[in-house]
Design an enzyme around this catalytic site. Structure first.
Site, PDB file in Angstrom:
ATOM      1  CD  GLU A 174      -1.872  41.915  10.929  1.00 31.10           C
ATOM      2  OE1 GLU A 174      -2.621  42.221  12.278  1.00 31.10           O
ATOM      3  OE2 GLU A 174      -2.271  42.293  10.003  1.00 31.10           O
ATOM      4  CD  GLU A 185      -3.179  42.103   4.363  1.00 35.13           C
ATOM      5  OE1 GLU A 185      -3.449  43.345   4.992  1.00 35.13           O
ATOM      6  OE2 GLU A 185      -3.183  40.949   5.046  1.00 35.13           O
TER       7      GLU A 185
HETATM    8  O1  G3I Z   1     -19.070  40.415   9.794  1.00 35.13           O
HETATM    9  C1  G3I Z   1     -19.545  41.746  10.254  1.00 35.13           C
HETATM   10  C2  G3I Z   1     -21.179  41.846   9.797  1.00 35.13           C
HETATM   11  O2  G3I Z   1     -21.931  40.495  10.502  1.00 35.13           O
HETATM   12  C3  G3I Z   1     -21.637  43.174  10.407  1.00 35.13           C
HETATM   13  O3  G3I Z   1     -22.931  43.335   9.894  1.00 35.13           O
HETATM   14  C4  G3I Z   1     -20.699  44.074   9.801  1.00 35.13           C
HETATM   15  C5  G3I Z   1     -21.115  45.641  10.343  1.00 35.13           C
HETATM   16  O4  G3I Z   1     -20.588  45.712  11.533  1.00 35.13           O
HETATM   17  O5  G3I Z   1     -19.232  44.234  10.366  1.00 35.13           O
HETATM   18  C6  G3I Z   1     -18.795  42.789   9.812  1.00 35.13           C
HETATM   19  O6  G3I Z   1     -17.464  42.459  10.253  1.00 35.13           O
HETATM   20  C7  G3I Z   1     -16.615  43.611   9.728  1.00 35.13           C
HETATM   21  C8  G3I Z   1     -15.463  42.837   8.970  1.00 35.13           C
HETATM   22  O7  G3I Z   1     -14.698  43.664   8.395  1.00 35.13           O
HETATM   23  C9  G3I Z   1     -16.424  42.105   7.559  1.00 35.13           C
HETATM   24  O8  G3I Z   1     -16.721  43.016   6.786  1.00 35.13           O
HETATM   25  C10 G3I Z   1     -15.676  44.170  10.955  1.00 35.13           C
HETATM   26  O9  G3I Z   1     -16.659  45.121  11.605  1.00 35.13           O
HETATM   27  C11 G3I Z   1     -14.571  45.048  10.400  1.00 35.13           C
HETATM   28  O10 G3I Z   1     -13.838  45.239  11.297  1.00 35.13           O
HETATM   29  C12 G3I Z   1     -13.695  43.916   9.484  1.00 35.13           C
HETATM   30  O11 G3I Z   1     -12.705  44.836   8.885  1.00 35.13           O
HETATM   31  C13 G3I Z   1     -11.710  43.917   8.210  1.00 35.13           C
HETATM   32  C14 G3I Z   1     -10.419  44.073   9.142  1.00 35.13           C
HETATM   33  O12 G3I Z   1      -9.331  43.276   8.503  1.00 35.13           O
HETATM   34  C15 G3I Z   1     -10.675  43.416  10.591  1.00 35.13           C
HETATM   35  O13 G3I Z   1      -9.347  43.670  11.291  1.00 35.13           O
HETATM   36  C16 G3I Z   1     -11.577  44.600   6.835  1.00 35.13           C
HETATM   37  O14 G3I Z   1     -12.426  44.197   6.026  1.00 35.13           O
HETATM   38  C17 G3I Z   1     -10.323  43.789   6.352  1.00 35.13           C
HETATM   39  O15 G3I Z   1     -10.013  44.388   4.960  1.00 35.13           O
HETATM   40  C18 G3I Z   1      -8.855  43.793   7.000  1.00 35.13           C
HETATM   41  O16 G3I Z   1      -7.821  43.041   6.569  1.00 35.13           O
HETATM   42  C19 G3I Z   1      -6.684  42.857   7.436  1.00 35.13           C
HETATM   43  C20 G3I Z   1      -6.170  41.894   6.902  1.00 35.13           C
HETATM   44  O17 G3I Z   1      -6.838  40.685   7.144  1.00 35.13           O
HETATM   45  C21 G3I Z   1      -4.945  41.530   7.731  1.00 35.13           C
HETATM   46  N1  G3I Z   1      -4.091  42.613   7.713  1.00 35.13           N
HETATM   47  C22 G3I Z   1      -4.747  43.776   8.079  1.00 35.13           C
HETATM   48  C23 G3I Z   1      -5.875  44.153   7.322  1.00 35.13           C
HETATM   49  C24 G3I Z   1      -6.533  45.409   7.609  1.00 35.13           C
HETATM   50  O18 G3I Z   1      -6.993  45.346   9.029  1.00 35.13           O
END
Ligand code: G3I
Length: 364
Positions: A165, A270
């Site tokens: 991105e 994805e």
């Molecule tokens: O690691 C923390 C954990 O310590 C905490 O307890 C928990 C609850 O707050 O959050 C955890 O982090 C989360 C992380 O996923 C792991 O689960 C983040 O809050 C959350 O925002 C994060 O979301 C991920 C997102 O990327 C972040 O931008 C999604 O799971 C994931 O599916 C998504 O994937 C991205 C691709 O990597 C790139 N393309 C876009 C796609 C969607 O955003």
């Protein structure tokens, strides 16, 4: 009761049980030449790699049913989050590989292709990197991260999302720390570093809205730029975070053709299909997905996979961004706390209508 009669009754009971299916009996055409496959990988592995994103909870054994689906249905896995910079190098020079090791081990134990996601991304980037304002320092840090992580798994990761991105919808560079302090050359420097760290791994550029004309033009120009400098890029990844209607199959098809004509393969990296409005926080399906919407979703998945099959020579991989609906990021983005239904399996790990429609689209 005579033994012979008892045996007949037992055999009759066994025959009736063995005929029961947990899934609809698929119709075959009159000459039975078209047999509907029973798994995603059975249906599509002749065309392209089929993959799925695995969460941290899943790879740490918290969802054994999900992992059985992965083994049964797919030929590739991507770590949904565990191989991103904020987890792999949370503080400078201190690398954490335990969870990534679990993904690699699971992939190798189950003969699955491992995809590395992702090396250079402005999101999920630790604050110690985001705070760097010196170009030379950032180049050193970026190259060290790539060399360390890619080098750690050299020969074991099939391909890396080198950069994620980097561009806005209009094709301009996103104002990330990498662009701001290194300039446009961060792009080629990242790919060159990845190529040097593991010459066996494929190298990808991964982004969403890759059908938007401005972004497509810039990405194609970047592909050509890398090729002119003899820096390898093997594929571009259209993430495929789509809705029930947008982008149209025709628009997606033209983008697949355009990227392929630029000299790279295309990956749908994805894939998920939201059934919720992305422009407001309406959450209409908390109690379940209505049949008509489930049918719309099934038709959309069938149309998408029919398109991917049609262009199998251009498509290297199709990865679902999650095993089941409960895992999906779409439940909390762009609005948190919603109930979405974007994937092939439901919250009870059951196959959905869109799973079966995807299978039915497989045969030539
Ligand atoms: O690691 C923390 C954990 O310590 C905490 O307890 C928990 C609850 O707050 O959050 C955890 O982090 C989360 C992380 O996923 C792991 O689960 C983040 O809050 C959350 O925002 C994060 O979301 C991920 C997102 O990327 C972040 O931008 C999604 O799971 C994931 O599916 C998504 O994937 C991205 C691709 O990597 C790139 N393309 C876009 C796609 C969607 O955003």
């Amino acid at each position: 009761m005579q033994r012979g009669l008892l045996l007949i009754i037992i055999l009759a009971m066994f025959a009736s049980l063995s005929c029961r299916r947990d899934q609809p009996v698929f119709e075959t055409d009159e000459d039975d030449s078209t047999v509907i496959p029973e798994t995603i990988k059975e249906g599509y592995s002749d065309y392209f790699i089929t993959g799925v994103a695995i969460s941290n909870a899943q790879i740490n054994g918290e969802e054994p049913q999900a992992m059985e689906i992965v083994k049964e249905q797919f030929t590739s896995i991507t770590a949904e989050n565990d191989m991103k910079w904020e987890y792999m190098e949370p503080t400078e020079g201190s690398f954490y590989y335990d969870d990534a090791d679990l993904h690699l081990a699971f992939a190798e134990e189950n003969d699955l292709t491992m995809i590395g996601h992702t090396l250079v991304w402005h999101s999920q980037l630790p604050s110690w990197v985001r705070s760097i304002t010196d170009s030379a320092t950032l180049v050193t840090v970026m190259k060290n991260h790539i060399d360390s992580v890619v080098g750690k798994y050299a020969g074991r990761v099939h391909g890396w999302d080198v950069i994620n991105e980097a561009f806005e919808y209009d094709g301009s560079f996103r104002d990330t720390v990498f662009y701001k302090y290194i300039g446009e050359s961060f792009f080629e420097q990242a790919f060159a570093a990845a190529q040097a760290a593991d010459s066996t791994a494929e190298l990808y550029y991964n982004d969403y809205s890759m059908t938007s004309s401005g972004k497509k033009e810039t990405v194609i120009n970047m592909i050509e730029h890398l090729q002119e400098k003899d820096i390898r890029i093997d594929a571009v990844c259209m993430q495929g975070h789509w809705t029930l209607t947008s982008p149209s199959v025709e628009v997606i098809e033209q983008s697949i053709i355009d990227y392929y004509n630029a000299g790279v393969k295309v990956i749908i990296s994805e894939l998920d299909v939201t059934v919720l409005d992305q422009n407001n926080d309406a959450d209409p399906y908390v109690d379940g997905l209505p049949d008509d919407v489930a049918t719309d979703l099934a038709e959309r998945y069938a149309a998408l996979f029919s398109l991917f099959k049609k262009h199998e020579e251009k498509i290297a991989r199709v990865t679902l961004w999650g095993v089941h609906d409960g895992q999906s990021w779409k439940n909390y983005s762009p609005y948190s706390g919603r109930t979405d239904y974007p994937l092939l399996f439901d919250r009870d790990y059951e196959k959905k209508a869109c799973f079966y429609s995807t299978l039915e689209a497989a045969p030539k």
